[in-house]
Motif scaffolding. Structure first.
Motif, PDB file in Angstrom:
ATOM      1  N   SER A  16       0.830  -1.210   0.000  1.00 27.60           N
ATOM      2  CA  SER A  16       0.000   0.000   0.000  1.00 27.60           C
ATOM      3  C   SER A  16       0.861   1.255   0.000  1.00 27.60           C
ATOM      4  N   MET A  17       2.033   1.209   0.654  1.00 25.90           N
ATOM      5  CA  MET A  17       2.964   2.345   0.611  1.00 25.90           C
ATOM      6  C   MET A  17       3.418   2.612  -0.818  1.00 25.90           C
ATOM      7  N   ILE A  18       3.746   1.532  -1.537  1.00 22.45           N
ATOM      8  CA  ILE A  18       4.225   1.674  -2.915  1.00 22.45           C
ATOM      9  C   ILE A  18       3.143   2.286  -3.793  1.00 22.45           C
ATOM     10  N   LEU A  19       1.917   1.830  -3.624  1.00 21.34           N
ATOM     11  CA  LEU A  19       0.808   2.321  -4.444  1.00 21.34           C
ATOM     12  C   LEU A  19       0.439   3.758  -4.082  1.00 21.34           C
ATOM     13  N   GLU A  20       0.395   4.056  -2.816  1.00 18.55           N
ATOM     14  CA  GLU A  20      -0.026   5.389  -2.377  1.00 18.55           C
ATOM     15  C   GLU A  20       1.009   6.459  -2.696  1.00 18.55           C
ATOM     16  N   ARG A  21       2.295   6.111  -2.557  1.00 16.49           N
ATOM     17  CA  ARG A  21       3.357   7.109  -2.731  1.00 16.49           C
ATOM     18  C   ARG A  21       4.010   7.051  -4.111  1.00 16.49           C
ATOM     19  N   GLY A  22       3.638   6.087  -4.916  1.00 14.19           N
ATOM     20  CA  GLY A  22       4.230   5.976  -6.239  1.00 14.19           C
ATOM     21  C   GLY A  22       5.697   5.598  -6.192  1.00 14.19           C
ATOM     22  N   LEU A  23       6.028   4.626  -5.347  1.00 11.35           N
ATOM     23  CA  LEU A  23       7.422   4.214  -5.196  1.00 11.35           C
ATOM     24  C   LEU A  23       7.840   3.249  -6.311  1.00 11.35           C
ATOM     25  N   PHE A  24       9.132   3.192  -6.570  1.00 13.52           N
ATOM     26  CA  PHE A  24       9.732   2.236  -7.519  1.00 13.52           C
ATOM     27  C   PHE A  24       9.086   2.292  -8.907  1.00 13.52           C
ATOM     28  N   GLY A  25       8.768   3.502  -9.344  1.00 14.48           N
ATOM     29  CA  GLY A  25       8.269   3.683 -10.705  1.00 14.48           C
ATOM     30  C   GLY A  25       6.793   3.441 -10.887  1.00 14.48           C
ATOM     31  N   TYR A  26       6.063   3.215  -9.798  1.00 11.10           N
ATOM     32  CA  TYR A  26       4.619   3.016  -9.945  1.00 11.10           C
ATOM     33  C   TYR A  26       3.964   4.345 -10.308  1.00 11.10           C
ATOM     34  N   ASP A  27       3.209   4.350 -11.394  1.00  9.07           N
ATOM     35  CA  ASP A  27       2.537   5.553 -11.888  1.00  9.07           C
ATOM     36  C   ASP A  27       1.035   5.285 -11.892  1.00  9.07           C
TER      37      ASP A  27
END
Length: 479
Positions: free
Chosen positions: A460-471
């Motif tokens: 959820s951190m990756i999705l919410e903050r757009g980490l590691f190139g998640y757009d």
């Protein structure tokens, strides 16, 4: 250096003295009044100096700043007390009308230089509390230094230059903390002094991420290792690791997966089992990333670095960023702070252990791989090996069937049979199919199915903050 010209310490001190809006006090303990000496000698100091003092006697120091419970005087806590006390006095005693328009500062240091037997090289805490402009709130720059010179006099002179550079930098490079950090070495060589921790705070530095400042220390060769805690605040490794049993996990953590956590938890369980005297109070778990690892994709991507750091901090871990590509250098570093009776545990995968047995890594050592292994596999060091699943053959690789070069087999057997290497037992076999590169590709390709391969809340951190190139916008369009 990015600043236009490099002034001498005397020129910097004079420039500060001639700037009538800057006014402050100096409090220096342990190495004499080395910094303020430059301002006295430069001329015009009466417009800059409210007070200079050195409470060298411990009883006097205690009477002024209070007694330390642990009896230590060269600590960050002592430095903070000095800054608090001296700044409070200056505000109380200076006439507000007479000093209207002045930007106040307080410079302090508490240090110990090299001892007579030259056994301990010395170290110290240096700090500056200052207003960038009159009537503004105060900012702090606090750093820790380790001396490398073999003379107390040389160390004192180096400390003086560093102090001048800090004060000058605070008033000339406030808007560029990176340039300020680089300027600390003006007229100094990195062989003279090491800066292994720095923290910026206050309104002028509200957008500074101190973890990035730590990274700059490492990138510019100011130190070999830096550390920050779960709160993102930089900590001094010596304070955190001193006389502790250490359990270290090395990885890229891009991102942290269930494999990393399983390695840490199962390895730590065995580490505690092997050493019943270990408790939460006398042990420290460290997640380590090497500078080389951060450069795998070319130049260091600071956003990518912070992505990894944010997740590890969120999970509650202390993070060490080091310049120790070889494991034996990491052990050497830990050994500076541990005692003979304390234990060091390393958890690593099979591929990492195979890299340890590559002789090309030790070409700079006169004793080659034998010297490196003597430093790595000390009496108090043990490797906990996490298995690897060969997806092509389906074979599970561990310490019993991994293959090293023929002429190193006996060396490997020696450490294996002497209980320096042990297989992790209670691993989760489902996690062996997790590979971080596949997860990164799924994230960037807006695919699902990777979320349950990461620790709780990390997805959820990756999705919410757009980490590691998640757009999110791109993925919305694709989906």
């Amino acid at each position: 250096m990015s600043h236009i010209r490099e002034l001498t310490p005397k020129q910097k001190a004079l420039e500060i003295n001639l700037e009538r809006k800057i006014y402050g006090t100096f409090a220096e303990i342990g190495a004499g009044q080395e910094t303020v000496r430059f301002f006295y000698r430069a001329g015009g100091a009466s417009g800059t100096l409210a007070k200079a003092m050195s409470a060298y006697d411990k009883d006097f120091s205690d009477a002024i700043y209070g007694r330390e419970d642990d009896g230590r005087y060269v600590t960050e806590e002592r430095l903070t007390k000095m800054l608090d006390h001296e700044m409070k006095l200056m505000i109380q005693r200076l006439d507000k009308e007479q000093h209207a328009g002045k930007a106040f500062f307080c410079y302090a240091n508490t240090v110990t230089t090299i001892d007579y037997a030259k056994k301990y090289k010395g170290h110290g805490w240096v700090g500056l509390r200052f207003q960038a402009s009159a009537n503004e709130a105060y900012n702090d720059i606090i750093l820790h230094v380790r001396f490398n010179e073999n003379s107390a006099q040389l160390q004192q002179e180096t400390l003086g230059v560093l102090g001048v550079n800090l004060i000058y930098g605070a008033y000339h490079f406030t808007d560029n903390p990176r340039e300020l950090m680089e300027s600390l070495y003006d007229s100094l060589d990195k062989d003279q002094i090491e800066i292994d921790m720095i923290n910026f705070s206050g309104p002028r530095f509200q957008y500074v991420d101190n973890r990035l400042m730590s990274l700059q220390l490492l990138r510019h060769g100011m130190t070999q290792a830096v550390m920050f805690g779960p709160d993102g605040y930089n900590v001094l490794p010596a304070d955190l690791l001193y006389r502790k049993n250490i359990f270290a996990v090395r990885g890229s953590f891009r991102p942290v997966t269930n494999v990393n956590i399983d390695m840490q938890e199962t390895g730590l369980e065995m580490f505690k089992r092997d050493n019943p005297e270990i408790s939460d109070e006398n042990m420290q778990v460290v997640f380590e990333i090497t500078l080389t690892n951060l450069k795998l994709e070319g130049e260091i991507d600071e956003r990518d670095f912070l992505n990894r750091a944010d997740i590890l901090c969120h999970l509650g871990y202390h993070v060490l960023i080091s310049n120790f590509q070889e494991y034996y250098k990491l052990i050497d570093y830990f050994s500076e702070y541990t005692r003979n009776r304390t234990q060091i545990g390393l958890t690593m995968g099979v591929n990492n252990l195979l890299d340890v047995f590559k002789e090309e890594y030790y070409s700079d050592l006169s004793g080659g791989i034998m010297e490196a292994f003597g430093k790595l596999f000390k009496r108090n060091v043990k490797v906990y090996l996490y298995p690897y699943l060969d997806t092509d053959s389906g074979e599970l690789l561990n310490s019993n069937n991994l293959k090293v070069s023929d002429h190193l087999k006996e060396l490997y057997k020696y450490f294996k049979h002497n209980n320096r290497i042990e297989d992790i037992e209670n691993f989760n076999p489902e996690y062996l199919k997790i590979h971080s590169r596949q997860i990164l590709k799924l994230i960037s390709d807006c695919k699902t199915g990777w979320e349950d391969k990461l620790p709780q809340d990390v997805a959820s951190m990756i999705l919410e903050r757009g980490l590691f190139g998640y757009d999110a916008e791109k993925c919305k369009f694709i989906q």
